[in-house]
Design a protein around this motif. Structure first.
Motif, mmCIF file in Angstrom:
data_model
loop_
_atom_site.group_PDB
_atom_site.id
_atom_site.type_symbol
_atom_site.label_atom_id
_atom_site.label_comp_id
_atom_site.label_asym_id
_atom_site.label_seq_id
_atom_site.Cartn_x
_atom_site.Cartn_y
_atom_site.Cartn_z
ATOM 1 N N MET A 30 -18.795 20.558 10.419
ATOM 2 C CA MET A 30 -18.462 20.033 11.743
ATOM 3 C C MET A 30 -19.018 18.623 11.923
ATOM 4 S SD MET A 30 -18.725 23.295 14.315
ATOM 5 C CE MET A 30 -17.784 22.427 15.564
ATOM 6 N N ASN A 31 -20.219 18.363 11.381
ATOM 7 C CA ASN A 31 -20.757 17.001 11.407
ATOM 8 C C ASN A 31 -19.848 16.058 10.628
ATOM 9 O OD1 ASN A 31 -23.022 17.713 12.908
ATOM 10 N ND2 ASN A 31 -24.265 18.096 11.102
ATOM 11 N N GLN A 69 -19.244 18.169 20.671
ATOM 12 C CA GLN A 69 -20.626 18.628 20.793
ATOM 13 C C GLN A 69 -20.689 20.038 21.371
ATOM 14 O OE1 GLN A 69 -23.414 17.186 19.688
ATOM 15 N NE2 GLN A 69 -22.186 15.518 18.844
ATOM 16 N N THR A 70 -19.826 20.317 22.345
ATOM 17 C CA THR A 70 -19.790 21.666 22.927
ATOM 18 C C THR A 70 -19.381 22.698 21.879
ATOM 19 O OG1 THR A 70 -19.235 20.734 25.096
ATOM 20 C CG2 THR A 70 -18.795 23.076 24.759
ATOM 21 N N VAL A 78 -21.548 25.981 20.644
ATOM 22 C CA VAL A 78 -20.999 27.337 20.692
ATOM 23 C C VAL A 78 -20.998 27.958 19.298
ATOM 24 C CG1 VAL A 78 -18.924 28.688 21.164
ATOM 25 C CG2 VAL A 78 -19.624 26.890 22.747
ATOM 26 N N MET A 79 -20.600 27.171 18.285
ATOM 27 C CA MET A 79 -20.580 27.674 16.911
ATOM 28 C C MET A 79 -21.989 28.031 16.448
ATOM 29 S SD MET A 79 -18.487 28.488 14.566
ATOM 30 C CE MET A 79 -17.016 27.611 15.088
ATOM 31 N N LEU A 130 -12.128 18.758 3.534
ATOM 32 C CA LEU A 130 -13.231 19.264 4.348
ATOM 33 C C LEU A 130 -14.431 18.342 4.153
ATOM 34 C CD1 LEU A 130 -13.159 23.152 3.955
ATOM 35 C CD2 LEU A 130 -12.646 21.821 5.989
ATOM 36 N N PRO A 131 -14.629 17.379 5.051
ATOM 37 C CA PRO A 131 -15.787 16.499 4.919
ATOM 38 C C PRO A 131 -17.064 17.237 5.303
ATOM 39 C CG PRO A 131 -14.623 16.019 6.948
ATOM 40 C CD PRO A 131 -13.803 17.053 6.226
ATOM 41 N N SER A 132 -18.159 16.856 4.703
ATOM 42 C CA SER A 132 -19.436 17.506 4.985
ATOM 43 C C SER A 132 -20.512 16.445 5.141
ATOM 44 C CB SER A 132 -19.813 18.471 3.854
ATOM 45 O OG SER A 132 -21.075 19.066 4.095
ATOM 46 N N ASP A 133 -21.344 16.617 6.142
ATOM 47 C CA ASP A 133 -22.456 15.697 6.385
ATOM 48 C C ASP A 133 -23.682 16.545 6.697
ATOM 49 O OD1 ASP A 133 -24.074 13.541 6.924
ATOM 50 O OD2 ASP A 133 -23.324 13.248 8.953
ATOM 51 N N LEU A 134 -24.563 16.709 5.705
ATOM 52 C CA LEU A 134 -25.754 17.535 5.867
ATOM 53 C C LEU A 134 -26.765 16.811 6.732
ATOM 54 C CD1 LEU A 134 -27.272 20.139 5.044
ATOM 55 C CD2 LEU A 134 -28.190 18.855 3.106
#
Length: 415
Positions: free
Chosen positions: A48-49, A267-268, A272-273, A372-376
């Motif tokens: 999600m980030n 952000q919401t 929730v997730m 699917l991008p990912s940002d840890l």
């Protein structure tokens, strides 16, 4: 707080080798459940980030970090204002623009669009639209030649290609002897862009700023200035400082205001997730309750012997608290390792799974973001790990307290 014998006994009870292998199995399930929940939380929030950063990049590729405009009319001395604001250490680029709504027509097809007049040699300082040109380039927009660059979706809806001529109709009317007539001008399509956001690809057209000023009768004025900052997250502070330096008639806006609802919704969704997936961790953590309750029941005689040897209720409680914490810590550490590894490699693993099973999770012809991008985010990792640890600790308290209330005489009556 924990003496060596309490730690030793707590670790020994975690395995329960001789009499009840089922307890060891439940302990393993609890560890794996916590690990799975933590892994899922870290991975999902990282994805999600990644989506948020990708969308922000695409939006700010067309929109500006900050905008300077006036309440009415245009800016006469935009060059002087640009020199003044670029002296701020956080401002790395400034470019003027002319903006107005227009209708584009070709034969029987008509579509509304936001017409933006730009200076091609300065546009690269505030946006990356030049890097997303499918056909042509921004340099093909020259003053007086009335060229136009369309978004790919807008061009598709009008059915135009590079080289076609479209009619741009301004809502400003020209008064003639025959009455009020709309202003219109024929523009030649010199390029197409695609930034990957439907809002811009469908609703924005770019022309040279001088051509747009003539069309909208601004007489050489600019509608405003677009600013690029060194750090987009410092935009509120920079805007506040520039507002103090510029005359009162200038109005400053930033990207957080213009796209507030969009990023607020993201952000919401993340919150929730987080709550939903934290329930997985909670369920796994409270499996520790059943594990410890069974251990306490199984070890009634052992607890009674410990009490008769001088162990205090606090020591007995510490033994079972340690056992629960061991389960929680191992599960959290495994989940952290799995989540970090998955989040760092999700952009590699997902294409591999798609090739292996011949599926496509995000078809490119449906979604603009087809990967699917990912940002840890390490803050997310520590927060998730802390939640898992706290839930594990809370799950140990009641069974450990029940163990500390064991009466030696009652426990040994039938032994």
């Amino acid at each position: 707080m924990f003496r060596p014998y309490e730690i030793f006994i707590g670790l020994r009870y975690t395995r329960a080798k001789r009499r009840n292998h089922f307890i060891s199995f439940i302990s393993l399930v609890s560890i794996l459940g916590i690990a799975l929940g933590v892994t899922a939380l870290i991975t999902v929030l990282s994805v999600m980030n990644g989506f948020e950063n990708e969308l922000r990049t695409r939006i700010l590729g067309m929109a500006s970090h900050a905008t300077i405009s006036t309440a009415g009319g245009g800016i006469d001395d935009w060059e002087g204002i640009a020199r003044q604001v670029t002296q701020h250490p956080e401002v790395i680029g400034a470019a003027p623009f002319v903006r107005g709504e227009a209708m584009l027509a070709l034969n029987e097809r008509v579509s509304g669009a936001m017409l933006r007049g730009i200076l091609p040699d300065r546009e690269g300082a505030v946006s990356d639209v030049g890097e997303h040109m499918k056909l042509g380039r921004l340099g093909d927009l020259r003053a007086g030649e009335y060229g136009i660059v369309l978004g790919s979706e807008l061009a598709y809806s009008l059915g135009v290609q590079v080289g076609d001529r479209v009619t741009v109709i301004s809502p400003q009317a020209t008064v003639t002897v025959a009455g009020a007539l709309p202003r219109l001008r024929r523009f030649t399509v010199v390029g197409l862009f695609e930034v990957g956001m439907y809002e811009y690809d469908r609703g924005v057209a770019l022309v040279h700023m001088q051509d747009a000023a003539r069309l909208f009768r601004l007489d050489g004025q600019a509608s405003g200035l677009r600013l690029q900052l060194r750090d987009l997250f410092e935009v509120k502070r920079v805007v506040a400082e520039l507002s103090q330096e510029l005359p009162v008639r200038y109005r400053l806006s930033d990207w957080t205001r213009e796209h507030y609802n969009f990023f607020r919704a993201i952000q919401t969704e993340k919150r929730v997730m987080f709550v939903i997936l934290a329930l997985i961790v909670a369920v796994a953590a409270f499996n520790i309750v059943s594990t410890l309750v069974m251990v306490v029941t199984d070890k009634q005689a052992d607890i009674a012997i410990l009490r008769t040897l001088g162990a205090t209720p606090a020591s007995v409680m510490a033994v079972f608290t340690i056992q629960g914490l061991v389960i929680g810590i191992f599960g959290t550490l495994l989940g952290m390792a799995g989540g970090i590894a998955l989040a760092l490699n999700v952009e590699t693993l997902v294409p591999a799974i798609e090739r292996l099973f011949q599926v496509e999770f995000l078809p490119a012809d449906v979604y603009y973001i087809s990967n699917l991008p990912s940002d840890l985010n390490w803050n997310d990792v520590w927060r998730i790990s802390s939640v898992a640890f706290v839930l594990s600790l809370l799950a140990t308290l009641y069974p450990a307290w029940r163990a500390s209330r064991t009466q030696p005489a009652e426990a040994l009556r039938y032994e």
